[in-house]
Design an enzyme around this catalytic site. Structure first.
Site, PDB file in Angstrom:
ATOM      1  N   GLY A   1      -1.864  -4.942  21.299  1.00  0.00           N
ATOM      2  CA  GLY A   1      -1.944  -5.988  20.274  1.00  0.00           C
ATOM      3  C   GLY A   1      -0.756  -5.993  19.340  1.00  0.00           C
ATOM      4  O   GLY A   1      -0.677  -6.825  18.443  1.00  0.00           O
TER       5      GLY A   1
ATOM      6  N   PRO B   1       4.172   6.315  10.091  1.00  0.00           N
ATOM      7  CA  PRO B   1       2.757   6.459   9.743  1.00  0.00           C
ATOM      8  C   PRO B   1       1.893   6.152  10.971  1.00  0.00           C
ATOM      9  O   PRO B   1       2.266   5.348  11.824  1.00  0.00           O
ATOM     10  CB  PRO B   1       2.530   5.391   8.663  1.00  0.00           C
ATOM     11  N   GLY B   2       0.735   6.801  11.027  1.00  0.00           N
ATOM     12  CA  GLY B   2      -0.319   6.352  11.948  1.00  0.00           C
ATOM     13  C   GLY B   2      -1.164   5.341  11.185  1.00  0.00           C
ATOM     14  O   GLY B   2      -0.773   4.872  10.103  1.00  0.00           O
TER      15      GLY B   2
ATOM     16  N   ASN C   1      10.732   0.260   3.815  1.00  0.00           N
ATOM     17  CA  ASN C   1       9.285   0.384   4.020  1.00  0.00           C
ATOM     18  C   ASN C   1       8.593  -0.953   4.261  1.00  0.00           C
ATOM     19  O   ASN C   1       7.534  -1.006   4.873  1.00  0.00           O
ATOM     20  CB  ASN C   1       8.692   1.085   2.783  1.00  0.00           C
ATOM     21  N   ALA C   2       9.207  -2.070   3.811  1.00  0.00           N
ATOM     22  CA  ALA C   2       8.540  -3.367   3.971  1.00  0.00           C
ATOM     23  C   ALA C   2       8.273  -3.639   5.449  1.00  0.00           C
ATOM     24  O   ALA C   2       9.099  -3.316   6.316  1.00  0.00           O
ATOM     25  CB  ALA C   2       9.406  -4.488   3.395  1.00  0.00           C
ATOM     26  N   GLY C   3       7.139  -4.211   5.729  1.00  0.00           N
ATOM     27  CA  GLY C   3       6.808  -4.522   7.123  1.00  0.00           C
ATOM     28  C   GLY C   3       5.698  -5.549   7.176  1.00  0.00           C
ATOM     29  O   GLY C   3       5.053  -5.843   6.166  1.00  0.00           O
TER      30      GLY C   3
ATOM     31  N   TYR D   1       5.909  -6.067  17.389  1.00  0.00           N
ATOM     32  CA  TYR D   1       5.991  -5.124  16.258  1.00  0.00           C
ATOM     33  C   TYR D   1       6.438  -3.749  16.777  1.00  0.00           C
ATOM     34  O   TYR D   1       7.337  -3.123  16.213  1.00  0.00           O
ATOM     35  CB  TYR D   1       4.614  -5.061  15.594  1.00  0.00           C
TER      36      TYR D   1
ATOM     37  N   GLY E   1       0.806  -1.228   0.000  1.00  0.00           N
ATOM     38  CA  GLY E   1       0.000   0.000   0.000  1.00  0.00           C
ATOM     39  C   GLY E   1       0.836   1.273   0.000  1.00  0.00           C
ATOM     40  O   GLY E   1       0.845   2.045  -0.967  1.00  0.00           O
ATOM     41  N   ILE E   2       1.576   1.504   1.087  1.00  0.00           N
ATOM     42  CA  ILE E   2       2.385   2.728   1.188  1.00  0.00           C
ATOM     43  C   ILE E   2       3.543   2.666   0.191  1.00  0.00           C
ATOM     44  O   ILE E   2       3.882   3.667  -0.454  1.00  0.00           O
ATOM     45  CB  ILE E   2       2.887   2.910   2.642  1.00  0.00           C
TER      46      ILE E   2
END
Ligand SMILES: NC(=O)c1ccc[n+]([C@@H]2O[C@H](COP(=O)([O-])OP(=O)(O)OC[C@H]3O[C@@H](n4cnc5c(N)ncnc54)[C@H](O)[C@@H]3O)[C@@H](O)[C@H]2O)c1
Length: 255
Positions: free
Chosen positions: A151, A185-186, A90-92, A155, A17-18
């Site tokens: 949760g 990012p939020g 950016n990968a996560g 991460y 996405g991002i």
């Protein structure tokens, strides 16, 4: 944005996405984009979109958790496009659960992708950047790494680790004119957020609660994140290093 034209930019997770929004924006700025992603088919789609719009992009199917594979992919990209000027980690990946319900196998997977992956990429590009006396790295962390998030314990630990790592690398490399910064990012409307929020009523409830809590009254969209990243990679940010910027519609306002 100044200084992005013709720059060689690696974007990990550039098929997501991002990452896809970042890839399209860097290409529109005239950068040569290399998309490092596990998902080769989606990476190809992003590459095709960029080429249709007259940009330059290459897809590279690589698992960022594999140190050797990352080194080989970086060498291949440098042989094709030239030395790497900009790295965007950016990968996560995330999996939401209370810490007490998680397993060491899940911790390992989260740590491999969200912490070790970016270390592998730094390792592969930094030596060359130091030799050339030029380079920009932008690490995509998360507000979970600044303020915590129920949760998302492991991460969050990885993202907090990336923030601390960034500050250290920024100190170690500043004399060689390398800038290393973080964008957090939020909640942003992507596959990762959908997995985190879950399906059905509980997902809708969380989404609604976040929309209420975010001062701008909506979730982030991938395109909201790209401006801060491109700015930090541009010549306009040449005196900025070791900094953390949240792009969260004001949800968090960390000092
Ligand atoms: N979406 C959010 O709400 C949010 C909030 C805070 C931070 N973030 C961070 O933003 C970044 C982008 O996330 P997104 O929301 O676009 O997620 P996404 O799931 O849409 O995209 C992630 C991309 O990373 C790729 N990827 C995952 N593991 C990989 C690996 N081992 N090797 C190579 N590629 C791999 C996936 O194939 C995918 O294309 C991540 O670092 C995420 O932690 C997202």
């Amino acid at each position: 944005m100044r200084g992005l034209k013709d720059k060689v930019v690696i974007i990990t997770g550039g098929a997501g996405g991002i990452g896809a929004a970042l890839s399209a924006r860097f290409a529109a700025e005239g950068s040569k984009v290399a998309i490092f992603d596990l998902n080769a088919a989606s990476a190809d789609e992003v590459v095709e979109g960029i080429k249709t719009n007259g940009g330059t992009a290459i897809g590279c199917a690589v698992d960022i958790t594999d140190h050797d594979a990352v080194n080989e992919a970086v060498a291949r990209i440098e042989a094709t496009l030239g030395p790497v000027d900009v790295l965007v980690n950016n990968a996560g990946w995330d999996h939401a659960d209370r810490f007490v319900n998680t397993t060491p196998a899940l911790w390992q997977k989260l740590i491999s992708i969200n912490l070790v992956g970016p270390l592998n990429l730094h390792h592969a590009v930094l030596k060359g950047m130091l030799e050339r006396g030029h380079g920009r790295i932008v690490n995509i962390a998360s507000d979970a790494g600044r303020v915590g998030s129920s949760g998302e314990s492991v991460y969050s630990a990885c993202k907090g680790g990336i923030i601390a790592f960034t500050k250290t690398i920024a100190r170690e490399t500043a004399r060689k004119k390398i800038n290393v910064n973080v964008v957090c990012p939020g909640p942003t409307d992507t596959a990762l957020f959908k997995d985190f929020a879950g399906e059905g009523e509980s997902g809708d409830k969380l989404r609604g609660a976040l929309e209420k809590a975010i001062p701008f009254g909506r979730l982030g969209q991938p395109e909201d994140v790209v401006g801060a990243v491109c700015f930090l990679a541009s010549d306009d940010a040449s005196f900025i290093t070791g900094q953390v910027i949240s792009v969260s519609g004001g949800l968090t306002m960390a000092g």
